[in-house]
Design a protein around this motif. Structure first.
Motif, PDB file in Angstrom:
ATOM      1  N   ILE A  69     -64.829 -44.369  37.844  1.00 37.23           N
ATOM      2  CA  ILE A  69     -63.983 -43.229  38.223  1.00 37.23           C
ATOM      3  C   ILE A  69     -63.102 -43.689  39.382  1.00 37.23           C
ATOM      4  O   ILE A  69     -63.612 -44.175  40.400  1.00 37.23           O
ATOM      5  N   LEU A  70     -61.798 -43.583  39.214  1.00 31.21           N
ATOM      6  CA  LEU A  70     -60.903 -44.078  40.263  1.00 31.21           C
ATOM      7  C   LEU A  70     -60.464 -42.977  41.223  1.00 31.21           C
ATOM      8  O   LEU A  70     -60.066 -43.251  42.346  1.00 31.21           O
ATOM      9  N   ASP A  71     -60.530 -41.703  40.758  1.00 27.70           N
ATOM     10  CA  ASP A  71     -60.181 -40.575  41.623  1.00 27.70           C
ATOM     11  C   ASP A  71     -58.792 -40.682  42.244  1.00 27.70           C
ATOM     12  O   ASP A  71     -58.632 -40.540  43.450  1.00 27.70           O
ATOM     13  N   THR A  72     -57.791 -40.980  41.429  1.00 26.06           N
ATOM     14  CA  THR A  72     -56.428 -41.037  41.981  1.00 26.06           C
ATOM     15  C   THR A  72     -55.575 -39.950  41.346  1.00 26.06           C
ATOM     16  O   THR A  72     -56.081 -39.083  40.638  1.00 26.06           O
ATOM     17  N   SER A  73     -54.264 -40.030  41.599  1.00 29.67           N
ATOM     18  CA  SER A  73     -53.349 -38.989  41.130  1.00 29.67           C
ATOM     19  C   SER A  73     -53.195 -39.031  39.611  1.00 29.67           C
ATOM     20  O   SER A  73     -53.216 -40.104  38.994  1.00 29.67           O
ATOM     21  N   ALA A  74     -53.044 -37.858  39.027  1.00 29.10           N
ATOM     22  CA  ALA A  74     -52.877 -37.780  37.574  1.00 29.10           C
ATOM     23  C   ALA A  74     -51.556 -38.394  37.134  1.00 29.10           C
ATOM     24  O   ALA A  74     -51.395 -38.747  35.969  1.00 29.10           O
ATOM     25  N   PHE A  75     -50.603 -38.556  38.057  1.00 30.15           N
ATOM     26  CA  PHE A  75     -49.286 -39.063  37.666  1.00 30.15           C
ATOM     27  C   PHE A  75     -49.319 -40.549  37.327  1.00 30.15           C
ATOM     28  O   PHE A  75     -48.397 -41.067  36.714  1.00 30.15           O
ATOM     29  N   ILE A  76     -50.408 -41.228  37.731  1.00 32.60           N
ATOM     30  CA  ILE A  76     -50.552 -42.635  37.347  1.00 32.60           C
ATOM     31  C   ILE A  76     -50.694 -42.757  35.835  1.00 32.60           C
ATOM     32  O   ILE A  76     -50.351 -43.777  35.245  1.00 32.60           O
ATOM     33  N   THR A  77     -51.160 -41.676  35.185  1.00 33.18           N
ATOM     34  CA  THR A  77     -51.319 -41.748  33.732  1.00 33.18           C
ATOM     35  C   THR A  77     -49.972 -41.792  33.011  1.00 33.18           C
ATOM     36  O   THR A  77     -49.917 -42.184  31.849  1.00 33.18           O
ATOM     37  N   VAL A  78     -48.874 -41.409  33.704  1.00 30.68           N
ATOM     38  CA  VAL A  78     -47.566 -41.397  33.022  1.00 30.68           C
ATOM     39  C   VAL A  78     -47.143 -42.814  32.614  1.00 30.68           C
ATOM     40  O   VAL A  78     -46.900 -43.061  31.427  1.00 30.68           O
TER      41      VAL A  78
ATOM     42  N   ALA B 125     -59.954 -38.987  22.019  1.00 29.48           N
ATOM     43  CA  ALA B 125     -61.099 -39.233  22.905  1.00 29.48           C
ATOM     44  C   ALA B 125     -60.765 -40.326  23.911  1.00 29.48           C
ATOM     45  O   ALA B 125     -61.119 -40.235  25.092  1.00 29.48           O
ATOM     46  N   VAL B 126     -60.040 -41.350  23.445  1.00 28.88           N
ATOM     47  CA  VAL B 126     -59.675 -42.453  24.343  1.00 28.88           C
ATOM     48  C   VAL B 126     -58.749 -41.944  25.448  1.00 28.88           C
ATOM     49  O   VAL B 126     -58.929 -42.269  26.627  1.00 28.88           O
ATOM     50  N   HIS B 127     -57.794 -41.103  25.074  1.00 29.44           N
ATOM     51  CA  HIS B 127     -56.874 -40.557  26.073  1.00 29.44           C
ATOM     52  C   HIS B 127     -57.626 -39.720  27.107  1.00 29.44           C
ATOM     53  O   HIS B 127     -57.376 -39.826  28.307  1.00 29.44           O
ATOM     54  N   GLN B 128     -58.561 -38.898  26.613  1.00 29.67           N
ATOM     55  CA  GLN B 128     -59.341 -38.070  27.547  1.00 29.67           C
ATOM     56  C   GLN B 128     -60.137 -38.955  28.496  1.00 29.67           C
ATOM     57  O   GLN B 128     -60.216 -38.691  29.695  1.00 29.67           O
ATOM     58  N   ARG B 129     -60.688 -40.026  27.957  1.00 29.65           N
ATOM     59  CA  ARG B 129     -61.497 -40.946  28.763  1.00 29.65           C
ATOM     60  C   ARG B 129     -60.638 -41.612  29.840  1.00 29.65           C
ATOM     61  O   ARG B 129     -61.024 -41.684  31.010  1.00 29.65           O
ATOM     62  N   ILE B 130     -59.451 -42.094  29.434  1.00 30.12           N
ATOM     63  CA  ILE B 130     -58.558 -42.745  30.405  1.00 30.12           C
ATOM     64  C   ILE B 130     -58.199 -41.764  31.514  1.00 30.12           C
ATOM     65  O   ILE B 130     -58.226 -42.097  32.706  1.00 30.12           O
ATOM     66  N   TYR B 131     -57.920 -40.529  31.117  1.00 30.50           N
ATOM     67  CA  TYR B 131     -57.550 -39.511  32.094  1.00 30.50           C
ATOM     68  C   TYR B 131     -58.693 -39.288  33.084  1.00 30.50           C
ATOM     69  O   TYR B 131     -58.479 -39.206  34.294  1.00 30.50           O
ATOM     70  N   THR B 132     -59.917 -39.233  32.548  1.00 34.84           N
ATOM     71  CA  THR B 132     -61.082 -39.020  33.417  1.00 34.84           C
ATOM     72  C   THR B 132     -61.299 -40.213  34.349  1.00 34.84           C
ATOM     73  O   THR B 132     -61.597 -40.039  35.534  1.00 34.84           O
ATOM     74  N   ILE B 133     -61.131 -41.409  33.814  1.00 33.39           N
ATOM     75  CA  ILE B 133     -61.314 -42.608  34.652  1.00 33.39           C
ATOM     76  C   ILE B 133     -60.349 -42.569  35.831  1.00 33.39           C
ATOM     77  O   ILE B 133     -60.721 -42.853  36.975  1.00 33.39           O
ATOM     78  N   ILE B 134     -59.100 -42.179  35.571  1.00 33.00           N
ATOM     79  CA  ILE B 134     -58.095 -42.270  36.632  1.00 33.00           C
ATOM     80  C   ILE B 134     -58.188 -41.112  37.612  1.00 33.00           C
ATOM     81  O   ILE B 134     -58.115 -41.309  38.821  1.00 33.00           O
ATOM     82  N   THR B 135     -58.377 -39.902  37.091  1.00 33.44           N
ATOM     83  CA  THR B 135     -58.313 -38.752  37.993  1.00 33.44           C
ATOM     84  C   THR B 135     -59.694 -38.217  38.379  1.00 33.44           C
ATOM     85  O   THR B 135     -59.818 -37.468  39.344  1.00 33.44           O
ATOM     86  N   GLY B 136     -60.727 -38.544  37.616  1.00 36.66           N
ATOM     87  CA  GLY B 136     -62.056 -38.006  37.884  1.00 36.66           C
ATOM     88  C   GLY B 136     -62.231 -36.596  37.362  1.00 36.66           C
ATOM     89  O   GLY B 136     -63.261 -35.973  37.574  1.00 36.66           O
ATOM     90  N   LYS B 137     -61.199 -36.064  36.681  1.00 38.28           N
ATOM     91  CA  LYS B 137     -61.296 -34.699  36.155  1.00 38.28           C
ATOM     92  C   LYS B 137     -61.407 -34.727  34.626  1.00 38.28           C
ATOM     93  O   LYS B 137     -60.873 -35.617  33.976  1.00 38.28           O
ATOM     94  N   GLN B 138     -62.091 -33.738  34.090  1.00 37.99           N
ATOM     95  CA  GLN B 138     -62.148 -33.591  32.636  1.00 37.99           C
ATOM     96  C   GLN B 138     -60.917 -32.808  32.190  1.00 37.99           C
ATOM     97  O   GLN B 138     -60.536 -31.844  32.830  1.00 37.99           O
TER      98      GLN B 138
END
Lengths: 140, 206
Positions: A69-78, B125-138
């Protein structure tokens, strides 16, 4: 106990080897990396591109087997989403099936000189199909 | 040496129906000055409606003709051994409805196939997982990831076909142009063998 540990280790290694080799073979067949180096004229850097693929594959494996878990900004996903999309787009375009259809189709419809319009149909179809799926289809 | 004529057959030539084809149309010629213009005007073939739209002229036929008209000349053939003559029978206009149908077919087809692909590889599922990895949110719909992804998809395909860089940043042909070339070449190869009576010898079993 020791034997089973060694066995599991070997099985894991063998599985990883097979999947890794298969993954690289897949990329080579579709010619994504040569195409990118050709577009950007960076043939000399091709060894570094290999490392990018290897590190990316290993990173993806870590990401999917562990739960970082990296806990960073959601905008990195863009940018990540954009890069992922471009890569899949290159893969889809590189599929030889798609490539072989165009010459025949263009000859049948007699628009050899405006084949771009047919490509645009596929490209726009991919974008719309993908957007439709993520925004609407999965809720149904 | 002085009496040698070098000819090199062209690969593909387009002519109008009921037109005469001269040697200069189907081949490059090198010869002595005196006979050069006569050689150029040598009629090789006259297009008739029975020819349909493909005629193959074999180099042997041409050599035979030249030696008949200029008996003291030696002919050297270089390059392709035949020319494909394509008769352009009144270019039919592109049918708009047919074109729209094909366009629609490709559009819907590629939209469906990308959706099938996403389902097949569990892209959601992969997209949801990537999102969780980066933001820590579901997040069940990580659109912030998925919308750029969708546009990237199209961009990647355009990049592959090199139509984005219409200015052509390098001389190399795009994969599609290579594919068109290969297809045309196999078609040519086919007609060369099949339309050319000289290149096949069959037993008459009827």
């Amino acid at each position: 106990m020791t034997i089973s540990i060694i066995l599991v280790f070997l099985i894991g290694l063998a599985g990883g080897l097979a999947v890794g080799a298969g993954f690289v073979a897949f990329l080579v067949v579709l010619g994504v990396i040569p195409r990118l180096t050709q577009l950007t004229k960076t043939m000399k850097m091709i060894q570094l591109y290999e490392w990018a693929v290897v590190i990316g594959a290993v990173g993806g494996t870590v990401g999917s087997l562990r739960d970082p878990i990296l806990d960073t900004s959601a905008f990195i996903t863009v940018p990540i989403g954009l890069a992922a999309g471009i890569f899949i787009g290159l893969l889809a375009a590189g599929l030889t099936e798609a490539l072989n259809v165009f010459p025949i189709l263009a000859k049948r419809v007699r628009i050899e000189d405006r084949i771009v319009i047919l490509i645009m149909a596929i490209v726009i179809g991919k974008i719309i199909g993908s957007l439709f799926q993520w925004v609407y289809f999965i809720d149904q | 040496m002085e009496n040698t004529v070098y000819i090199r057959m062209r690969n593909r030539v387009q002519v109008n129906p009921t037109e005469s084809v001269f040697l200069k149309d189907i081949a490059q010629i090198i010869s002595r000055e005196e006979i050069h213009s006569k050689l150029e005007k040598l009629p090789v073939h006259r297009v008739t409606p029975e020819d349909n739209n493909i005629i193959i002229i074999d180099v042997m036929v041409v050599i035979g003709m030249i030696t008949r008209f200029f008996p003291n000349v030696e002919v050297q053939a270089v390059g392709p051994t035949q020319t494909i003559i394509e008769v352009i029978i009144k270019k039919k206009p592109v049918s708009i409805s047919l074109f729209l149908m094909v366009w629609f077919l490709l559009f819907i087809g590629s939209a469906i196939t990308i959706m099938n692909f996403h389902e097949d590889v569990s892209m959601r599922a992969v997209h949801q997982r990537i999102y969780t990895i980066i933001t820590g949110k579901q997040e069940s719909k990580p659109l912030l990831l998925q919308i750029p992804y969708s546009f990237g998809l199209g961009l990647g395909m355009i990049l592959f076909f090199n139509h984005f860089f219409k200015k052509r940043i390098n001389e190399e042909p795009s994969p599609l142009e290579v594919e068109m070339f290969k297809y045309q070449q196999s078609l040519d190869q086919y007609v060369i063998i099949n339309e050319n009576k000289e290149s096949m010898k069959r037993l008459d079993d009827d």
